[in-house]
Design a protein around this motif. Structure first.
Motif, PDB file in Angstrom:
ATOM      1  N   UNK A  43      44.000  36.148  38.672  1.00  0.00           N
ATOM      2  CA  UNK A  43      42.901  36.680  39.057  1.00  0.00           C
ATOM      3  C   UNK A  43      42.782  38.400  38.910  1.00  0.00           C
ATOM      4  N   UNK A  44      43.663  38.813  38.485  1.00  0.00           N
ATOM      5  CA  UNK A  44      43.680  40.348  38.438  1.00  0.00           C
ATOM      6  C   UNK A  44      44.139  40.705  36.889  1.00  0.00           C
ATOM      7  N   UNK A  45      45.528  40.164  36.628  1.00  0.00           N
ATOM      8  CA  UNK A  45      45.985  40.747  35.237  1.00  0.00           C
ATOM      9  C   UNK A  45      44.850  40.227  34.232  1.00  0.00           C
ATOM     10  N   UNK A  46      44.344  39.072  34.141  1.00  0.00           N
ATOM     11  CA  UNK A  46      43.240  38.673  33.381  1.00  0.00           C
ATOM     12  C   UNK A  46      42.217  39.643  33.117  1.00  0.00           C
ATOM     13  N   UNK A  47      41.681  40.248  34.257  1.00  0.00           N
ATOM     14  CA  UNK A  47      40.526  41.101  34.211  1.00  0.00           C
ATOM     15  C   UNK A  47      41.031  42.638  33.636  1.00  0.00           C
ATOM     16  N   UNK A  48      42.317  42.773  34.106  1.00  0.00           N
ATOM     17  CA  UNK A  48      42.706  44.149  33.532  1.00  0.00           C
ATOM     18  C   UNK A  48      43.010  44.063  31.792  1.00  0.00           C
ATOM     19  N   UNK A  49      43.500  42.833  31.567  1.00  0.00           N
ATOM     20  CA  UNK A  49      43.711  42.654  29.987  1.00  0.00           C
ATOM     21  C   UNK A  49      42.290  42.697  29.338  1.00  0.00           C
ATOM     22  N   UNK A  50      41.276  42.023  29.792  1.00  0.00           N
ATOM     23  CA  UNK A  50      39.982  41.669  29.165  1.00  0.00           C
ATOM     24  C   UNK A  50      39.314  43.072  28.982  1.00  0.00           C
ATOM     25  N   UNK A  51      39.362  43.879  30.038  1.00  0.00           N
ATOM     26  CA  UNK A  51      38.546  45.246  30.204  1.00  0.00           C
ATOM     27  C   UNK A  51      39.387  46.108  28.990  1.00  0.00           C
ATOM     28  N   UNK A  52      40.810  46.175  29.006  1.00  0.00           N
ATOM     29  CA  UNK A  52      41.489  46.991  28.134  1.00  0.00           C
ATOM     30  C   UNK A  52      41.150  46.744  26.736  1.00  0.00           C
TER      31      UNK A  52
ATOM     32  N   UNK B 197      42.830  37.903  23.584  1.00  0.00           N
ATOM     33  CA  UNK B 197      41.562  38.722  24.006  1.00  0.00           C
ATOM     34  C   UNK B 197      41.562  39.723  22.712  1.00  0.00           C
ATOM     35  N   UNK B 198      42.442  40.263  22.374  1.00  0.00           N
ATOM     36  CA  UNK B 198      42.251  41.253  21.207  1.00  0.00           C
ATOM     37  C   UNK B 198      41.632  40.498  20.302  1.00  0.00           C
ATOM     38  N   UNK B 199      41.970  39.275  19.926  1.00  0.00           N
ATOM     39  CA  UNK B 199      41.234  38.603  18.683  1.00  0.00           C
ATOM     40  C   UNK B 199      39.863  38.485  19.102  1.00  0.00           C
TER      41      UNK B 199
END
Length: 305
Positions: free
Chosen positions: A131-140, A82-84
């Motif tokens: 469903x949740x961790x992915x959203x948090x990681x992406x927004x981060x 996601x960072x990349x």
């Protein structure tokens, strides 16, 4: 008046392989946006869901609709990927105007109508990760780019408005928790984005005629009404393009901040913005469920389309 209100805007749709995510990407493209469409299923290989839809197809549909579609394979549970991805968007575009967190991918993991003590924990925890961790990681990783310019929009896609989910058990502890978290993430990000002049909203489709749902009923988009004989309430269903048009309308609204922190659905947004589903109707899925299915109101389903 321009027919491409999002021309020059950059969008990231995380989870754009199929269903709502695919059509959100397409409808943003139809409004003129450049859309980065991410997911794990590509022509080179499928994700654990093992379905045929790919992010390359999504990007092609975005282009056919009049936008620019860019497919990028990303596992949104892997922070480095996601960072990349965000670094690439920054390098290529220098901005991010719309972030849509639509990653789900957990239908095959849900045990319906089973109490928590009978739920497989591994599947439940995997559901929350997807469903949740992915959203948090992406927004981060994505929000520092989005907040560079006022007016940015974050959309959390879930199932059920906050008002509906607050007093309805969603038939599985992990599913219920995942969808509750998504709505709460819309509210949380709204609070954090407000000082930066940006907006976050949680949006749910109604009864979605996704690829998987059509297959479940043994119909296609062309003959979907044949499924009503088996499931009468399917009459209120909607195409994924409907919620796609909801997101596009919101992104094009210069006064979108009035929705900051709210939880809404495609039907309510259609009423406000005047768009329709592909057949020209305006399904009001959650109003139909609460008033007719659960409330016992005698009504013509056509009154809710």
């Amino acid at each position: 008046m321009t027919t491409k209100p999002l021309e020059g805007k950059i969008a990231l749709v995380a989870g754009a392989t199929r269903g709502a995510g695919r059509q959100i990407a397409v409808q943003l493209g139809a409004a003129g946006a450049t859309v980065y469409a991410t997911g794990r299923s590509t022509r080179a290989g499928r994700s654990e869901i093992d379905r045929p839809e790919t992010i390359e197809e999504t990007a092609e549909l975005v282009a056919a609709a009049g936008g620019t579609g860019i497919a990028v394979r990303v596992d949104h549970l892997v922070p480095e990927q996601v960072r990349d991805l965000v670094a690439r968007i920054d390098a290529e575009e220098g901005r991010l105007d719309v972030l849509v967190n639509d990653v789900w991918g957990s239908d095959h993991l849900i045990a319906w109508n089973e109490p928590i003590w009978k739920q497989p924990l591994d599947n439940g925890f995997r559901t929350l990760q997807l469903a949740v961790h992915t959203h948090l990681i992406t927004s981060h990783f994505a929000l520092p780019l989005l907040i560079r310019n006022p007016g940015g929009l974050v959309v959390e896609i879930g199932d059920g408005t906050k008002a509906y989910n607050d007093d309805h058990y969603r038939l599985s502890a992990f599913y219920d928790l995942a969808k509750t978290c998504v709505n709460r993430l819309g509210f949380i990000q709204a609070e954090e984005l407000k000082p930066h002049g940006c907006t976050a909203v949680a949006i749910t489709p109604g009864w979605l005629r996704s690829e998987a749902m059509l297959e479940h009923y043994g119909v296609t988009e062309e003959n979907w009404r044949d499924a009503i004989a088996k499931e009468p309430d399917f009459v209120i269903s909607e195409t994924p393009a409907y919620v796609g048009r909801a997101v596009a309308a919101l992104a094009a609204d210069p006064d979108r901040a009035r929705w900051n922190g709210k939880s809404t659905d495609s039907g309510e947004l259609a009423t406000v913005y005047g768009f329709t589903d592909l057949d020209g109707s305006r399904p009001q899925g959650f109003r139909y469920i609460t008033e007719v299915v659960e409330g016992g109101k005698k009504a013509d389903p056509a009154d809710y389309r």
